[in-house]
Scaffold this active site. Sequence first.
Site, PDB file in Angstrom:
ATOM      1  N   GLY A 118      26.148   9.046  34.339  1.00 43.38           N
ATOM      2  CA  GLY A 118      26.385  10.455  34.594  1.00 43.38           C
ATOM      3  C   GLY A 118      25.102  11.136  35.004  1.00 43.38           C
ATOM      4  O   GLY A 118      24.150  10.498  35.450  1.00 43.38           O
ATOM      5  N   HIS A 119      25.075  12.468  34.838  1.00 42.37           N
ATOM      6  CA  HIS A 119      23.923  13.265  35.262  1.00 42.37           C
ATOM      7  C   HIS A 119      23.171  13.866  34.091  1.00 42.37           C
ATOM      8  O   HIS A 119      22.348  14.756  34.278  1.00 42.37           O
ATOM      9  CB  HIS A 119      24.371  14.369  36.217  1.00 42.37           C
ATOM     10  CG  HIS A 119      24.929  13.849  37.507  1.00 42.37           C
ATOM     11  ND1 HIS A 119      25.553  14.650  38.435  1.00 42.37           N
ATOM     12  CD2 HIS A 119      24.957  12.589  38.029  1.00 42.37           C
ATOM     13  CE1 HIS A 119      25.945  13.922  39.464  1.00 42.37           C
ATOM     14  NE2 HIS A 119      25.604  12.664  39.240  1.00 42.37           N
ATOM     15  N   GLY A 120      23.480  13.414  32.870  1.00 38.10           N
ATOM     16  CA  GLY A 120      22.721  13.855  31.711  1.00 38.10           C
ATOM     17  C   GLY A 120      23.317  15.071  31.033  1.00 38.10           C
ATOM     18  O   GLY A 120      24.475  15.444  31.233  1.00 38.10           O
TER      19      GLY A 120
END
Length: 394
Positions: A238-240
């Site tokens: 994911g993107h955090g």
Amino acid sequence: MMNLFFLCFIYIIGGALCGDFNVMDYGAKPYGKNDNAKAFMDTWKAACDSGESATIQIPKGNYWMGPANFTGPCKNVSSIEMKLEARGHLKAETDLNKYPTGDWIFFGWIDGLTIIGSGTFDGQGDAIWHLNDCAKNQNCKLLPTSLKFNNMSNTIIDGIISVDSKNVNFGIIHSQNFKARNLKIHAPKDSPNTDGIHVERCLDVTIENARIMTGGDCIAIGQGVSNIHISGIACGPGHGISVGSLGKYPEEKDVKDIVVRDSIISGTLNGLRIKTWADSPSKSAVFNITYENIIMNSVYNPIIIDQLYCPHGTCPDESSPSKVKISDITFNDIRGTSASDVAVTLRCSKMFPCTNIKLNDIDIDNNKAKRPAKSNCMNIKPSYSGIQGPLPCK
């Protein structure tokens, strides 16, 4: 009233409590592609109008469903509680023409809702992700959110599973005293905009003990949010865990009083991120945020403040700074590995430089190169203490 009495009588004879409402009794069919949305909403209405605390049962089975709205306020009695016990597998309709509001499952204006069980909410996003063009089109039409909560208070969601959402998995908007725990959220890393949990314009939100794998942010915190506690998160891919993006629209509200701790972020694009739009019209603020005891495993941008956020199109340079003010941010005991040369990026606004940014005991190595990781800073003078890897900005 007579119908309600008769229904209660049947339930009591069958050994159940009067406050139990089973979707099967209202026409739900756990097989085929029959749209069960009306049966589910009819069950909700009967429970909500009953004038007592009620439990809605979704037994095991596969329930195909179009969009469904579950709204209150429920009948005005003291100490009413609504509980939804989900054990079935709910599958979302894949025809986008059947989503007039942009949400699949919608809960709104309810005080005292609990959703529990091991049930699965399956957005079936793999059938329509190819229609998402938001990476190229700023005016794109967003695909449906799987579960939206709007104007809720005293809410608990515990143990449920969300897979392959078309867009955001859980959207929490305009709500207070909201607790989300023991969730499992799964979507492929290349699924667009499938944020795990998006929180906006909320007060007092707790998110704990969740496994989140998405193609967007594991957790995204939008404008107007305060007193948020996040812990025990296993994030990745994911993107955090992100604050923002912020500042895109005028009159946005501040973001403040956030704690993110005791979590592991693995194989993500970003780790701990604060992002505001360059050339933003909003003069809001972000302050009093603490990140503590976070492990990074091969994260491309482990620590990043980015006030030149611009994911697509022609992007302004530093001469068009963000007007969002960032201050009082602490990164404490952040350790692990970076998948890039730059492990710490602090790009702040030229108009409103970041203030009181503290980095304590940062130990992040570059796991792919033999050279040490670096720091990259702009319009900021952070303070440092304890271990510092990478070396502080000069």
